[in-house]
Design a protein around this motif. Structure first.
Motif, PDB file in Angstrom:
ATOM      1  N   ASP A   1       0.719  -1.211  -0.026  1.00  0.00           N
ATOM      2  CA  ASP A   1      -0.052  -0.109  -0.197  1.00  0.00           C
ATOM      3  C   ASP A   1       0.784   1.288   0.137  1.00  0.00           C
ATOM      4  O   ASP A   1       0.604   2.238  -0.756  1.00  0.00           O
ATOM      5  CB  ASP A   1      -1.015  -0.122   1.197  1.00  0.00           C
ATOM      6  N   GLU A   2       1.848   1.268   0.600  1.00  0.00           N
ATOM      7  CA  GLU A   2       2.820   2.411   0.811  1.00  0.00           C
ATOM      8  C   GLU A   2       3.449   2.627  -0.710  1.00  0.00           C
ATOM      9  O   GLU A   2       3.640   3.913  -1.150  1.00  0.00           O
ATOM     10  CB  GLU A   2       3.858   2.257   1.927  1.00  0.00           C
ATOM     11  N   VAL A   3       3.918   1.384  -1.151  1.00  0.00           N
ATOM     12  CA  VAL A   3       4.671   1.563  -2.537  1.00  0.00           C
ATOM     13  C   VAL A   3       3.568   2.065  -3.480  1.00  0.00           C
ATOM     14  O   VAL A   3       3.691   3.103  -4.461  1.00  0.00           O
ATOM     15  CB  VAL A   3       5.164   0.147  -3.046  1.00  0.00           C
ATOM     16  N   LEU A   4       2.236   1.575  -3.571  1.00  0.00           N
ATOM     17  CA  LEU A   4       1.222   2.251  -4.279  1.00  0.00           C
ATOM     18  C   LEU A   4       0.680   3.556  -4.170  1.00  0.00           C
ATOM     19  O   LEU A   4       0.756   4.456  -5.454  1.00  0.00           O
ATOM     20  CB  LEU A   4       0.027   1.121  -4.396  1.00  0.00           C
ATOM     21  N   ALA A   5       0.723   3.872  -2.933  1.00  0.00           N
ATOM     22  CA  ALA A   5       0.267   5.059  -2.475  1.00  0.00           C
ATOM     23  C   ALA A   5       1.542   6.248  -3.165  1.00  0.00           C
ATOM     24  O   ALA A   5       1.118   7.471  -3.617  1.00  0.00           O
ATOM     25  CB  ALA A   5       0.137   5.492  -1.111  1.00  0.00           C
ATOM     26  N   PHE A   6       2.753   5.825  -2.981  1.00  0.00           N
ATOM     27  CA  PHE A   6       3.867   6.746  -3.461  1.00  0.00           C
ATOM     28  C   PHE A   6       3.763   6.947  -4.921  1.00  0.00           C
ATOM     29  O   PHE A   6       3.925   7.873  -5.227  1.00  0.00           O
ATOM     30  CB  PHE A   6       5.124   6.194  -2.948  1.00  0.00           C
ATOM     31  N   LEU A   7       3.471   5.724  -5.571  1.00  0.00           N
ATOM     32  CA  LEU A   7       3.592   5.743  -7.124  1.00  0.00           C
ATOM     33  C   LEU A   7       2.562   6.858  -7.721  1.00  0.00           C
ATOM     34  O   LEU A   7       2.496   7.535  -8.676  1.00  0.00           O
ATOM     35  CB  LEU A   7       3.516   4.391  -7.691  1.00  0.00           C
ATOM     36  N   ARG A   8       1.405   6.703  -6.897  1.00  0.00           N
ATOM     37  CA  ARG A   8       0.224   7.436  -7.097  1.00  0.00           C
ATOM     38  C   ARG A   8       0.337   8.969  -6.857  1.00  0.00           C
ATOM     39  O   ARG A   8      -0.054  10.077  -7.602  1.00  0.00           O
ATOM     40  CB  ARG A   8      -1.068   6.985  -6.560  1.00  0.00           C
ATOM     41  N   ASP A   9       0.819   9.326  -5.697  1.00  0.00           N
ATOM     42  CA  ASP A   9       0.905  10.505  -5.155  1.00  0.00           C
ATOM     43  C   ASP A   9       2.115  11.340  -5.415  1.00  0.00           C
ATOM     44  O   ASP A   9       2.143  12.716  -5.512  1.00  0.00           O
ATOM     45  CB  ASP A   9       0.458  10.711  -3.722  1.00  0.00           C
ATOM     46  N   GLU A  10       3.302  10.675  -5.222  1.00  0.00           N
ATOM     47  CA  GLU A  10       4.517  11.518  -5.312  1.00  0.00           C
ATOM     48  C   GLU A  10       5.428  11.386  -6.683  1.00  0.00           C
ATOM     49  O   GLU A  10       6.297  11.829  -6.908  1.00  0.00           O
ATOM     50  CB  GLU A  10       5.471  11.058  -4.078  1.00  0.00           C
ATOM     51  N   LYS A  11       5.092  10.404  -7.368  1.00  0.00           N
ATOM     52  CA  LYS A  11       5.904  10.127  -8.817  1.00  0.00           C
ATOM     53  C   LYS A  11       5.523  11.509  -9.484  1.00  0.00           C
ATOM     54  O   LYS A  11       4.545  11.795  -9.864  1.00  0.00           O
ATOM     55  CB  LYS A  11       5.552   8.852  -9.560  1.00  0.00           C
ATOM     56  N   PRO A  12       6.852  12.115 -10.176  1.00  0.00           N
ATOM     57  CA  PRO A  12       6.454  13.117 -10.912  1.00  0.00           C
ATOM     58  C   PRO A  12       5.720  12.660 -12.219  1.00  0.00           C
ATOM     59  O   PRO A  12       6.107  11.569 -12.486  1.00  0.00           O
ATOM     60  CB  PRO A  12       7.994  13.678 -11.314  1.00  0.00           C
ATOM     61  N   ALA A  13       4.864  13.352 -12.670  1.00  0.00           N
ATOM     62  CA  ALA A  13       3.796  13.155 -14.022  1.00  0.00           C
ATOM     63  C   ALA A  13       4.652  12.426 -14.915  1.00  0.00           C
ATOM     64  O   ALA A  13       4.184  11.476 -15.633  1.00  0.00           O
ATOM     65  CB  ALA A  13       3.088  14.339 -14.336  1.00  0.00           C
ATOM     66  N   MET A  14       6.083  12.802 -15.614  1.00  0.00           N
ATOM     67  CA  MET A  14       6.583  12.513 -16.439  1.00  0.00           C
ATOM     68  C   MET A  14       7.722  11.416 -16.422  1.00  0.00           C
ATOM     69  O   MET A  14       8.340  10.911 -17.362  1.00  0.00           O
ATOM     70  CB  MET A  14       7.421  13.721 -17.316  1.00  0.00           C
ATOM     71  N   THR A  15       7.768  10.980 -15.277  1.00  0.00           N
ATOM     72  CA  THR A  15       8.814   9.739 -14.778  1.00  0.00           C
ATOM     73  C   THR A  15       8.071   8.458 -15.001  1.00  0.00           C
ATOM     74  O   THR A  15       7.074   8.120 -14.521  1.00  0.00           O
ATOM     75  CB  THR A  15       9.294   9.884 -13.494  1.00  0.00           C
ATOM     76  N   HIS A  16       8.753   7.413 -15.754  1.00  0.00           N
ATOM     77  CA  HIS A  16       8.595   6.177 -15.860  1.00  0.00           C
ATOM     78  C   HIS A  16       9.294   5.348 -14.586  1.00  0.00           C
ATOM     79  O   HIS A  16      10.327   5.628 -14.441  1.00  0.00           O
ATOM     80  CB  HIS A  16       9.162   5.605 -17.110  1.00  0.00           C
ATOM     81  N   VAL A  17       8.420   4.377 -14.226  1.00  0.00           N
ATOM     82  CA  VAL A  17       8.979   3.396 -13.131  1.00  0.00           C
ATOM     83  C   VAL A  17       8.526   2.136 -13.498  1.00  0.00           C
ATOM     84  O   VAL A  17       7.465   1.798 -14.059  1.00  0.00           O
ATOM     85  CB  VAL A  17       8.233   3.845 -12.016  1.00  0.00           C
ATOM     86  N   VAL A  18       9.565   1.344 -13.938  1.00  0.00           N
ATOM     87  CA  VAL A  18       9.550  -0.173 -14.176  1.00  0.00           C
ATOM     88  C   VAL A  18       9.903  -0.853 -12.845  1.00  0.00           C
ATOM     89  O   VAL A  18      10.944  -0.847 -12.467  1.00  0.00           O
ATOM     90  CB  VAL A  18      10.693  -0.508 -15.202  1.00  0.00           C
TER      91      VAL A  18
END
Lengths: 201, 201
Positions: B145-162
């Motif tokens: 849940d922490e990982v998903l919340a981080f990807l949703r709320d804190e990942k910059p809009a243009m950054t790809h995460v694989v």
């Protein structure tokens, strides 16, 4: 016994089983490797294996059968940094739906296959990536039986050949040593997102 | 109309349909990308995408959550040639079946995730590859849940995460933009062939 001890015991058993399994696998051989399926990663994992060969100092080569207009980044990078270890040959004229000249497509595919045979026959080259050759085989621009006979009879024993592209022919899958199907579980094109640098090209 | 004309007409139609389809796809966004499944190519296609980013001059980073004893080739190559564009962080202690200390594995996974957050938060970095993080999520070494919340709320809009690794958690697949399952159709370990340089490492 606490959680950490239970975990250690379980992991020790798994490790012992795995060590036994790996000890039985002693053969090395050049593999025929197929990446197929409608998902992403067929070409990029082929390029990832080329990167591994380069990392090990193993001479290798790439023949690109279907040249996309947007697919030149890896080639530029590989040739400029690792041209001494990795040869790169782009033989296609563009994705097959971009050209409207079947004869030209066939000629390009056959020129690619002639180059591929030359590279595979050279025992100094340890891996040859035939990128998107499955498209040329599917459209019968190349003769499947000839390709299979060559891989069986003329490929040096220690050379790896990687064949990528969707719709791999069943006889090729049957002949291959290692086959992975990349299945598209979810794709952002469906959500209106266009192809982006770093991801698609 | 001869064969070549029929082919040209068919291909022109396919090209027109494809051009229309691609014209509708105008958005760019940073994607959450998942490579999962029991087949090969999850990590190597992740490294292939990193290679594409480097080819485009896009700064990128790799965090390796599960460090195999044999998985150092790409890292050495990437850092020695492209260290200015690509950061590499190996946080794991070895494949999970190699260690027998759960607390140490958890600490390593959490250190990896802390580094991953720091890299993802940096908007100059365009792609972050979290290699084998799915293993750490599956064993609950990291809180999903922490990982998903981080990807949703804190990942910059243009950054790809694989995010790679077998057994991706269903909620991660649900949250991702692009998911590929690498399915093992055929594997040479079954035929007694051992892991070989260039192919497995």
């Amino acid at each position: 016994m606490n959680d950490n001890q239970r975990h250690a015991e379980k992991k020790a058993k798994i490790k012992a089983a795995r060590d036994r399994m790996m000890a039985e696998k002693t053969d090395e051989k050049g593999l025929v490797i197929v990446h197929t399926g409608a998902g992403k990663g067929k070409s990029s994992s082929g390029f990832g294996m080329i990167l591994r060969c380069i990392a090990h100092g193993m001479p290798c080569a790439v023949v690109q059968f279907i040249k996309g207009a947007w697919d030149t980044g890896e080639r530029r990078l590989l040739t400029s940094h690792f041209g001494d270890l990795c040869q790169f040959h782009a033989m296609g004229e563009g994705f097959t739906w971009e050209t409207q000249d079947r004869d030209r497509d066939i000629a390009a595919a056959r020129a690619g296959w002639a180059k591929a045979k030359e590279l595979i026959r050279d025992p100094a080259i340890r891996m040859v990536l035939l990128d998107e050759i499955n498209i040329a085989l599917r459209y019968e621009y190349l003769d499947l039986d000839e390709v299979l006979a060559f891989l069986r009879d003329e490929k040096p024993a220690m050379t790896h050949v990687v064949l990528t592209g969707r719709n791999a022919r069943p006889d090729l899958i049957e002949a291959a040593d290692l086959v992975t199907e990349m299945a598209a579980v979810k794709h952002p094109f469906r959500a209106g997102i266009k192809a982006q640098p770093g991801v698609e090209f």
